[in-house]
Scaffold this motif. Structure first.
Motif, PDB file in Angstrom:
ATOM      1  N   THR A   6      -4.598  -2.844   5.317  1.00 35.21           N
ATOM      2  CA  THR A   6      -3.639  -3.883   4.937  1.00 35.21           C
ATOM      3  C   THR A   6      -2.973  -4.473   6.165  1.00 35.21           C
ATOM      4  O   THR A   6      -2.815  -5.696   6.281  1.00 35.21           O
ATOM      5  N   LYS A  30       2.177 -14.377   1.086  1.00 33.31           N
ATOM      6  CA  LYS A  30       1.934 -13.334   0.076  1.00 33.31           C
ATOM      7  C   LYS A  30       0.805 -13.737  -0.863  1.00 33.31           C
ATOM      8  O   LYS A  30      -0.043 -12.917  -1.219  1.00 33.31           O
ATOM      9  N   GLN A  31       0.763 -14.999  -1.256  1.00 30.06           N
ATOM     10  CA  GLN A  31      -0.314 -15.463  -2.133  1.00 30.06           C
ATOM     11  C   GLN A  31      -1.670 -15.319  -1.453  1.00 30.06           C
ATOM     12  O   GLN A  31      -2.651 -14.912  -2.085  1.00 30.06           O
ATOM     13  N   ASP A  34      -2.535 -11.667  -1.372  1.00 33.04           N
ATOM     14  CA  ASP A  34      -2.893 -11.236  -2.728  1.00 33.04           C
ATOM     15  C   ASP A  34      -4.284 -11.739  -3.108  1.00 33.04           C
ATOM     16  O   ASP A  34      -5.027 -11.047  -3.818  1.00 33.04           O
ATOM     17  N   GLY A  37      -6.735  -9.405  -1.681  1.00 33.03           N
ATOM     18  CA  GLY A  37      -6.758  -8.193  -2.491  1.00 33.03           C
ATOM     19  C   GLY A  37      -7.555  -8.375  -3.767  1.00 33.03           C
ATOM     20  O   GLY A  37      -8.332  -7.492  -4.161  1.00 33.03           O
ATOM     21  N   GLU A 119      -2.612 -14.720 -11.637  1.00 36.37           N
ATOM     22  CA  GLU A 119      -1.888 -13.715 -10.866  1.00 36.37           C
ATOM     23  C   GLU A 119      -1.141 -14.308  -9.670  1.00 36.37           C
ATOM     24  O   GLU A 119      -0.093 -13.792  -9.269  1.00 36.37           O
ATOM     25  N   LEU A 120      -1.679 -15.388  -9.107  1.00 40.13           N
ATOM     26  CA  LEU A 120      -1.035 -16.014  -7.955  1.00 40.13           C
ATOM     27  C   LEU A 120      -0.004 -17.061  -8.356  1.00 40.13           C
ATOM     28  O   LEU A 120       0.709 -17.590  -7.505  1.00 40.13           O
TER      29      LEU A 120
END
Length: 221
Positions: A6, A30-31, A34, A37, A119-120
């Motif tokens: 990470t 963060k988006q 993510d 991920g 989710e985003l």
């Protein structure tokens, strides 16, 4: 991903965006993380991409997609053969006012796109499952039609000729072999711009070709 992995992903992303001159907010960062991920998680079951390493996904997917950001306007954009949503998802994150339509015929990839949009929290993205030949654009067509790995340059333009607006542009993201594809361009279009792209943490030439109908801007040369 492990803690070390990470951290490496975050470092790659931050350094890569800085090298591209892109300033991302904390929320956008963060988006993007993510998204990596999600790609990594779904890839194990659905084989969305041949790239397995999250660090490589940052360079070869996120940063590669972000490299064309300076050439994308705020007008509606269609991402043809979007696959796992690239470059459309990345452009939508970095340009929140941009309305993006993701088009792909592969059901599992479009399911991933929909999950990523949910989710985003991307209210500016619409995934569509359809073949490009049968897809009907909104009235007037799209101002921008982008492709990252859909087809040869000539096929990209020919198969999507009904999708741009009369003054719309094709944005073709290509590698060094694009010169071999130039003879396949239809006569009714011209290459208006050609830009070399430097993608951090990758090797090999990347290029963006901007194509327009030859009569769409007669005053431009």
């Amino acid at each position: 991903m492990t803690t070390a992995s990470t951290t490496a992903v975050e470092t790659h992303l931050d350094q890569g965006l800085d090298a591209l001159g892109i300033v991302a907010t904390a929320a956008q960062r963060k988006q993007l993380l993510d998204l990596v991920g999600l790609l990594h998680k779904w890839n194990r079951a659905y084989n969305l991409t041949a790239i397995r390493s999250p660090e490589e996904m940052v360079a070869k997917h996120l940063l590669d997609s972000a490299a064309v950001l300076p050439f994308v306007t705020d007008e509606p954009l269609l991402d043809v053969g979007s696959g796992a949503g690239l470059p459309g998802l990345v452009l939508a994150i970095l340009k929140p006012r941009l309305a993006v339509t993701l088009l792909d015929s592969n059901g599992k990839k479009v399911r991933f796109q929909r999950q990523a949009v949910m989710e985003l929290g991307l209210g500016n993205v619409t995934p569509v499952q359809a073949r490009v030949e049968s897809f009907e654009p909104p009235a007037g067509g799209y101002a921008q039609v982008v492709s990252r790995a859909f087809a040869s340059l000539g096929d990209f333009v020919s198969l999507t000729r009904h999708l741009p607006s009369p003054t719309g542009r094709w944005l073709a993201m290509k590698g060094p072999a694009v010169d071999d594809e130039l003879n396949g361009l239809p006569d009714a279009v011209v290459i208006r711009e050609r830009h070399g792209l430097t993608v951090p943490f990758t090797t090999g030439d990347r290029q963006l070709l901007i194509v327009e109908r030859s009569d769409s801007n007669p005053g431009r040369r």
